[in-house]
Design a protein around this motif. Structure first.
Motif, short mmCIF file in Angstrom:
data_model
loop_
_atom_site.label_atom_id
_atom_site.label_comp_id
_atom_site.label_asym_id
_atom_site.label_seq_id
_atom_site.Cartn_x
_atom_site.Cartn_y
_atom_site.Cartn_z
N ALA A 158 0.83 -1.21 0.00
CA ALA A 158 0.00 0.00 0.00
C ALA A 158 0.86 1.26 0.00
CB ALA A 158 -0.93 -0.01 1.21
N GLY A 159 1.89 1.29 0.87
CA GLY A 159 2.77 2.45 0.93
C GLY A 159 3.55 2.64 -0.35
N MET A 160 4.08 1.54 -0.89
CA MET A 160 4.86 1.63 -2.11
C MET A 160 3.98 2.03 -3.30
SD MET A 160 6.86 -1.46 -4.00
CE MET A 160 5.32 -2.36 -4.03
N GLY A 161 2.73 1.52 -3.35
CA GLY A 161 1.84 1.89 -4.44
C GLY A 161 1.55 3.38 -4.44
N ALA A 162 1.26 3.93 -3.26
CA ALA A 162 1.02 5.38 -3.17
C ALA A 162 2.28 6.15 -3.52
CB ALA A 162 0.55 5.73 -1.76
N ASP A 163 3.43 5.63 -3.12
CA ASP A 163 4.73 6.26 -3.39
C ASP A 163 4.94 6.40 -4.90
OD1 ASP A 163 7.42 6.83 -3.83
OD2 ASP A 163 8.18 5.24 -2.55
N LEU A 164 4.82 5.29 -5.64
CA LEU A 164 5.12 5.34 -7.07
C LEU A 164 4.00 5.98 -7.87
CD1 LEU A 164 7.01 1.97 -7.29
CD2 LEU A 164 7.92 4.24 -7.77
N PHE A 165 2.78 5.96 -7.35
CA PHE A 165 1.71 6.75 -7.96
C PHE A 165 2.10 8.22 -7.97
CE2 PHE A 165 -2.04 9.39 -7.75
CZ PHE A 165 -2.88 8.86 -8.72
N GLU A 166 2.63 8.67 -6.84
CA GLU A 166 3.06 10.06 -6.72
C GLU A 166 4.23 10.37 -7.65
OE1 GLU A 166 6.10 12.77 -5.09
OE2 GLU A 166 6.10 10.60 -4.93
#
Length: 704
Positions: free
Chosen positions: A214-222
């Motif tokens: 979840a954290g990594m997905g939001a990170d790379l979305f950004e």
């Protein structure tokens, strides 16, 4: 419209692949019970985290609407929702794919890889698709308004804000559980990492999903959204009548990147059928059969004797294949847009730089290479030499990424100036190279996101007492995941520097800074403050992990001491208490580091002035780049050194070398999964906050 259509196509693939993954078996009742506990813990944490973040989003959106515009506030909310949605979807799939991966590994290594990678593909494609849909819709909504690109920067602000809190909160959770479980379970009790007797084992597996998925997905979305926004914003500053082409080019490159990523995913998964035989009959069946025959030989096949190098080659081929396709399609895009051929060369520069950073990161973190093997060798003389050697490897690993990014920046600026004869074009091409670097994110993120699923699958296999050969297969996939996760972080931080430089240039333009001298009275103090911030941020996040891990260690020791028969396997531990400790601590400790990234640029901009804020952005970018690479690579190398020993080197599991390696791994856990990956978000969030509020800053309180 092309970006929107490819975004919709990506969402369609996500739905189809989601059904493919959930169609696999879930194993026996014990496996399903453990998976259910992981799902419950992950959903509970994200639900509470998002409720806290909803308050933050509401407050910031109100401030933006009051002092800037309602359009920017709307874009901010949209970016926040899309970022949170991408992270939640990735977590939702991961906590259901883990048990299916464990069950698939009972049929073979290749089957396990297909299920785990399939779940990663859902994460990768949802990130790029949601980003293109969000940005495309906002572009069409605000088009015709002179400030439409300024409004869209709010989307990046929202995405960055959610990403930072998600990375920090999830990172604190996962590493507190991991460190606590290792220190008591492995070091003190001598039991396996995911032993069902360990009270922190469920919290550890929950943490893999809330932090690394979840954290990594939001990170790379950004990261992905920020690169497109930066390029489009700079594209509007030059070109005159041709500026719409420069604004649209990053959207088109991202769009063809979605199609290229689908090809790269196909190279690993094929058509989704176990037999790899496409159906026949009818026009559609005939076309599918022709496609299948043409590309079947490119699909990875993994046998039971596959080494880590064989697995790496399979995933490398998918990334390189996607890169080749995106280059071919982007050439068509550039020529069709009527802009200089140099802009295609810039995309090539970004892709080559991204793959070069990935290769360098892989070299320093894979246990098939000398740096990580050197750390494993150092474990023979204790934990101290293990930590010393790991820190040295991390520091040494900064050289290649810095040189690669420096060369990419210089080449991009040179190509831009040659194309349009202005420094504005040169800065635009830096942003475009960042888009090129992330254009294949759909598949590169898939190679990253599958790792936590494989890790969870190993935990479920251990706690369910599955046969040893199944755990060996999940361990092989997990070791591969550690290396691909490290390369994913390398991609993220490399693109962060390019994007931050582009956002910095956009900020200087928006703030109307005509002359920026490094010898200016407020610029150097700004640089020093900026260079300090990554260290302060990392200290706060690492101390947060330490506090939470301390509480977990105390709780796990208490349960082993007070629950009769726990160590003998005659009683069950209280898993919920450890999950609760991690949840409470992570939510409390993420507030200050997250707020730091938003508050400091505003304070510096209003008190010291817009020139000092430009200096701060220079300092935080350069310092944060180096620190992020060092921490991510040290952590990855320590982890894989431990796994190399567990594979039988230097006495294997339970040896003194193994105990020293576990200590190194626990030190590296917050390095690679909390502080390190959060720094690239810090860099871009501070840049985009500065850009959003650029028009509000003046000369500050200190005018000389």
């Amino acid at each position: 419209m092309i970006a929107l259509l490819t975004g919709l196509a990506g969402v369609g693939y996500v739905v189809w692949q989601f059904r493919q993954v959930l169609g696999h078996g879930q194993g026996n009742e014990r496996m399903q019970q453990i998976a259910g506990a992981i799902q419950e813990g992950a959903s509970a944490f994200l639900g509470r985290e998002y409720r806290v973040l909803a308050i933050f989003v509401a407050v910031v959106a109100t401030v933006i609407a009051s002092f800037l515009s309602w359009q920017t506030a709307l874009a901010f909310v949209a970016g926040s929702i899309a970022s949170a949605g991408a992270g939640y979807l990735g977590m939702y799939v991961a906590v259901r794919a883990n048990v299916r991966t464990a069950d698939a590994c009972s049929h073979g290594l290749h089957d396990g890889l297909r299920v785990a990678f399939g779940s990663g593909a859902i994460m990768g494609m949802s990130v790029v698709s949601f980003s293109l849909l969000g940005l495309g819709c906002l572009y069409l909504l605000f088009r015709g308004d002179p400030g439409y690109l300024t409004y869209i920067t709010g989307f990046g602000f929202g995405a960055s804000s959610i990403a930072l809190f998600a990375r920090v909160g999830g990172g604190i959770y996962t590493k507190a559980a991991d460190v606590g479980a290792d220190l008591v379970g492995k070091v003190e009790k001598g039991i396996p990492e995911d032993d069902p007797r360990n009270p922190a084992s469920i919290a550890d597996n929950v943490g893999d999903n809330v932090g690394d998925v979840a954290g990594m997905g939001a990170d790379l979305f950004e990261s992905y959204s920020g690169s497109i926004i930066a390029a489009a914003t700079l594209g509007a500053t030059f070109g005159g009548a041709a500026s719409p082409a420069f604004i649209g080019l990053p959207f088109l490159v991202a769009a063809v990147g979605v199609l290229s990523a689908l090809f790269g995913i196909y190279m690993v998964l094929g058509d989704g059928s176990a037999s790899m035989e496409a159906p026949k009959g009818g026009v559609i069946g005939g076309l599918q059969q022709r496609f299948h025959t043409a590309f079947r030989r490119h699909v990875a096949r993994i046998d039971e004797n596959a080494t880590l190098e064989d697995l790496l080659k399979a995933l490398r081929r998918s990334v390189w294949g996607a890169s080749a396709v995106v280059l071919a399609l982007s050439l068509v895009v550039v020529l069709g847009s009527g802009v200089s051929f140099n802009y295609w060369l810039v995309i090539l520069v970004g892709l080559v730089a991204g793959n070069a950073i990935a290769y360098a990161t892989e070299y320093y973190t894979s246990y098939t290479e000398k740096p990580t093997q050197g750390i494993a060798h150092a474990t023979q003389t204790g934990a101290a030499t293990t930590i010393i050697h790991g820190l040295a490897v991390g520091m040494m690993s900064t050289v290649a990424p810095v040189l690669i990014v420096a060369i990419a920046i210089l080449l991009s600026i040179w190509l831009g100036i040659k194309a349009d004869g202005s420094m504005a074009a040169g800065l635009y091409t830096v942003a475009l190279s960042g888009v090129g670097m992330l254009s294949t994110l759909g598949v590169t993120l898939a190679t990253d996101a599958y790792g936590p699923v494989a890790d969870n699958a190993g935990g479920i296999a251990e706690m369910s007492h599955l046969p040893a050969e199944i755990r060996c297969r999940t361990d092989a996939l997990d070791s591969l995941g550690n290396t691909t996760a490290a390369t994913g972080k390398g991609f993220a931080i490399g693109s962060a520097v390019l994007t931050a430089l582009a956002l910095m240039a956009a900020y200087v333009t928006a703030a109307k800074i005509d002359n920026l001298s490094l010898l200016g009275p407020t610029v150097l103090p700004g640089i020093l403050i900026g260079a300090m911030l990554p260290y302060l941020f990392s200290a706060l996040t690492m101390m947060a992990v330490g506090k939470a891990a301390y509480q977990i260690v105390i709780e796990v020791r208490r349960q082993f001491r007070e629950i009769p028969g726990l160590m003998d396997g005659e009683a069950s531990p209280d898993y919920r208490s450890c999950v609760g400790i991690c949840t409470e601590t992570a939510l409390r400790e993420m507030i200050i580091p997250g707020a730091l990234a938003v508050v400091v640029p505003l304070v510096v901009g209003f008190i010291l002035g817009k020139e000092a804020l430009a200096g701060l952005l220079i300092g935080v970018t350069s310092s944060g780049f180096l620190l992020a690479v060092m921490m991510a690579n040290s952590g990855g190398a320590w982890d894989n050194a431990k796994k190399w020993i567990e594979a039988g080197q230097y006495g294997g599991k339970g040896s003194d070398a193994h105990k020293a390696a576990v200590v190194g791994d626990t030190v590296g856990d917050p390095f690679k999964d909390t502080s390190g990956p959060s720094l690239n978000i810090l860099i871009k969030l501070m840049s985009i906050v500065s850009l959003v509020f650029a028009s509000a800053f003046g000369s500050g309180w200190f005018s000389f």
